[in-house]
Write a protein that holds these residues in place. Structure first.
Motif, mmCIF file in Angstrom:
data_model
loop_
_atom_site.group_PDB
_atom_site.id
_atom_site.type_symbol
_atom_site.label_atom_id
_atom_site.label_comp_id
_atom_site.label_asym_id
_atom_site.label_seq_id
_atom_site.Cartn_x
_atom_site.Cartn_y
_atom_site.Cartn_z
ATOM 1 N N ARG A 94 0.846 -1.190 0.000
ATOM 2 C CA ARG A 94 0.000 0.000 0.000
ATOM 3 C C ARG A 94 0.879 1.237 0.000
ATOM 4 N N MET A 96 1.671 5.234 0.806
ATOM 5 C CA MET A 96 1.382 6.044 1.977
ATOM 6 C C MET A 96 0.214 6.986 1.745
ATOM 7 N N PRO A 336 -2.318 6.297 6.732
ATOM 8 C CA PRO A 336 -0.998 6.067 7.344
ATOM 9 C C PRO A 336 -0.303 7.365 7.755
ATOM 10 N N SER A 387 -0.460 -1.091 6.744
ATOM 11 C CA SER A 387 0.184 -0.907 5.437
ATOM 12 C C SER A 387 0.711 -2.213 4.867
#
Length: 673
Positions: A94, A96, A336, A387
């Motif tokens: 993933r 950020m 995140p 993440s």
């Protein structure tokens, strides 16, 4: 030169707590990292259950929609796609932050193929158990090409933290499917992950699913609900005691924590609010909770750190404003980044709280700050897990860290509460001791005052008796003595004086025996004492006394005044009027009680003005002055009038009326008798 402080900074007990807390944190991290391993058997296959650690992976070309089809594409179903063998758990990285346009774009769809080992069909049915799947999107499960599960509700805030439990066979005893397909549709750029899978009978897998559900969601949901209930109680306490700010901070922290826990505990039920607002609440609630924890920590000892407070509040407020749903930036695209900002806020909160606790030497406040500092590695771990940088089969540590914070909150509030109770008990004990001492002093003072009052009453009564004897008997004896010294006292006069003295003495005794307010008994005593004297003087007594209201103010002193007044009037009638009969009667009206003395002697006309006490009127003795002085002393009134014909058998003579008030009269000091 500054004097060195005599206060030694000995090691605080909180340092021991620091070691214990870091060990607990390490244990939580180890449990999270190896959470899935705790449920795995020693072998890949158990009795009636298979643990699948390999899967085929195929990303579907762009163009697929969000809605899962009723059946997989033919190429997926028949295995004509180029499947890539991957190990489970498997994740797609993933980024950020993503563009806000990805929220409305078509999803990225990937397929996982699970090959179920051939075996006997479980008697209690065949089930698929996934400890966790996670993405911003949805998931669908197919058993031998038949759709058996499709996630519903929000694509953003789905049941990512709840294990998946899907029945694969139509009925109990039906053969297990050979192939299980999992379709995951994800928002572009957010990636996704799937854990290892279990396929088997209900008896083999249900306990695993229940334990996992308890650890991941149910326990934290129950804890958050319990803290909200306690927070409501704390809010009620704060409403009564507004000065205790920590109670309202506890309430605010419990509400913020409950909002944050919803994303970890929710299922696939559709949300009552939009995804944007739900995401804004859950993402920012952690920052709000940290602000409340910091304010609680510094205020529990009355400290103020205005600069740090403004800095923390400004950071959290900025993040909350930037991520408002009205703005184009979507929370899920920068989640995140938000968590990393909150990690920085957590470090500030922990460092400031530890400094404040160290200054005040507060062990439990230090423990709270240290535990908040432990949320930093927990938050970092949760961020890596969200993440997909670490295995998703672990447990999110944030909810457990919040439980620890609230547990310490409760201990601090409990200690403050019990400390306040002990302080109140100590104050009450001191007050009771002082009250008992004061009561003893008051009792002793009351006894002394009571003794003084009794002595004063005795002295007053003794003085009254002495004054009365002096004015009555003493005056008569002195007059007789002077007459004897002058050679004017004959034997008859001596007998008369002695009788008058005896009558005075008896009347004084009768006034002492009189039980107040009974005028009739007082008049009866007068008749008993003076009746023989009237008879010896040749006077006929006509008694017309009737019932009259009680006079509450008629005490012995006033009773003696009444007796002396009537005695003086009767004596004057005997000596000066030449009457043949005397009538005594009583009447009453709204103003008071009247005592009437009638005679049939010579008319008597008293002076119109009342002479000063002790003075004499020309041609008259001191008797009239004594009568008026005593009448004034008891607040009564007296009159003399000439008789108007025969009344009560008496001829025209004189009528003396003594009017006594019903209520307490205004008394004056009598003159000499």
């Amino acid at each position: 030169m500054r004097r060195p402080s005599s206060r030694r900074h000995s090691p605080s007990p909180s340092l021991r707590w620091l070691v214990l807390l870091w060990l607990a944190s390490a244990a939580l991290v180890a449990m999270a990292v190896a959470g899935a391993q705790a449920q795995q058997p020693a072998t890949q296959e158990g009795a009636g259950a298979s643990h699948l650690r390999q899967a085929g992976f195929w990303p579907e070309p762009a163009g697929a929609g969000w809605q899962a089809p009723a059946a997989p594409p033919p190429e997926v179903l028949h295995g004509s796609v180029p499947w890539e063998d991957v190990a489970l758990p498997h994740s797609r990285p993933r980024s950020m932050a993503e563009s806000s346009d990805t929220a409305t774009a078509l999803p990225q769809v990937v397929w996982y193929r699970l090959q179920v080992p051939a075996g006997a069909a479980p008697a209690d049915g065949t089930f698929l158990y996934l400890p966790r799947w996670q993405t911003i999107g949805g998931i669908a499960v197919y058993a031998d090409g038949q759709l058996v599960h499709r996630s519903r509700g929000s694509r953003v805030w789905n049941s990512f933290n709840r294990p998946l439990w899907v029945p694969l066979a139509d009925a109990q005893g039906a053969p297990a499917p050979a192939t299980v397909l999992v379709r995951m549709a994800s928002q572009q750029g957010v990636g996704g992950a799937i854990s290892t899978a279990w396929v088997g009978g209900e008896g083999e897998l249900l306990w695993r699913y229940q334990v996992r559900s308890w650890l991941q969601a149910d326990f934290t949901a129950m804890a958050a609900g319990a803290f909200v209930v306690i927070g409501i109680f704390a809010f009620a306490v704060w409403c009564v005691r507004r000065s205790e700010v920590m109670y309202v901070l506890f309430f605010a922290t419990s509400v913020a924590n409950a909002l944050r826990m919803v994303q970890f505990t929710m299922g696939d039920v559709p949300l009552p609010i939009s995804d944007d607002w739900f995401g804004w609440l859950t993402a920012n609630s952690l920052g709000w909770s940290l602000v409340c924890v910091f304010l609680f920590t510094v205020r529990v000892h009355g400290l103020r750190m205005p600069r740090v407070e403004r800095t923390i509040i400004a950071l959290v407020t900025a993040v909350s404003v930037v991520t408002l749903p009205w703005l184009p930036l979507k929370v899920e695209t920068v989640l995140p980044v938000i968590y990393l900002c909150i990690v920085g806020v957590t470090l500030i909160v922990a460092a400031s709280g530890m400094w404040a606790s160290w200054v005040n030497r507060s062990p439990w406040a230090m423990v709270l700050s240290l535990w908040v500092s432990l949320t930093v590695p927990a938050s970092i771990y949760d961020t890596l897990m969200a993440s997909y940088r670490v295995s998703i089969e672990g447990l999110y540590l944030g909810p457990y860290a919040s439980i620890g914070v609230f547990a310490i909150f409760l201990v601090i509030v409990f200690l403050r509460y019990t400390g306040a109770l002990r302080e109140v008990e100590t104050l009450n004990a001191g007050l009771e001791s002082r009250l008992a001492e004061r009561e003893a002093q008051l009792a002793a003072t009351y006894a002394q005052v009571n003794q003084l009052e009794r002595q004063r009453a005795l002295d007053a009564e003794r003085q009254r008796m002495m004054q009365d004897m002096h004015d009555g008997i003493g005056s008569s004896l002195i007059s007789a003595l002077r007459m004897a010294e002058g050679g004017r006292l004959h034997e008859g006069d001596m007998a008369r004086v002695l009788k008058e003295c005896i009558d005075d003495l008896k009347l004084s005794i009768d006034s002492l025996d009189h039980s107040g307010a009974d005028l009739l008994s007082l008049l009866a005593a007068l008749r008993f004492r003076l009746g023989p004297r009237l008879q010896a003087a040749g006077l006929t007594l006509r008694w017309g006394v009737q019932d009259v209201p009680a006079l509450e103010w008629l005490d012995p002193k006033s009773a003696l005044h009444v007796l002396r007044i009537l005695q003086e009037v009767l004596t004057n009638i005997i000596k000066h009027s030449g009457a043949q009969s005397i009538g005594i009667s009583t009447t009453s009206d709204a103003t008071g009680v009247q005592v009437l003395v009638r005679d049939d002697g010579q008319p008597f006309s008293p002076p119109s003005a009342t002479p000063p006490p002790g003075s004499t009127v020309p041609g008259r003795g001191k008797g009239l002055g004594n009568v008026r002085s005593r009448v004034q002393a008891i607040g009564a009134q007296c009159t003399w009038t000439a008789g108007s014909g025969a009344q009560d058998g008496a001829g025209a003579g004189n009528v003396f009326c003594l009017s006594l008030p019903l209520q307490q009269p205004s008394r004056q000091v009598p003159g000499p008798a």
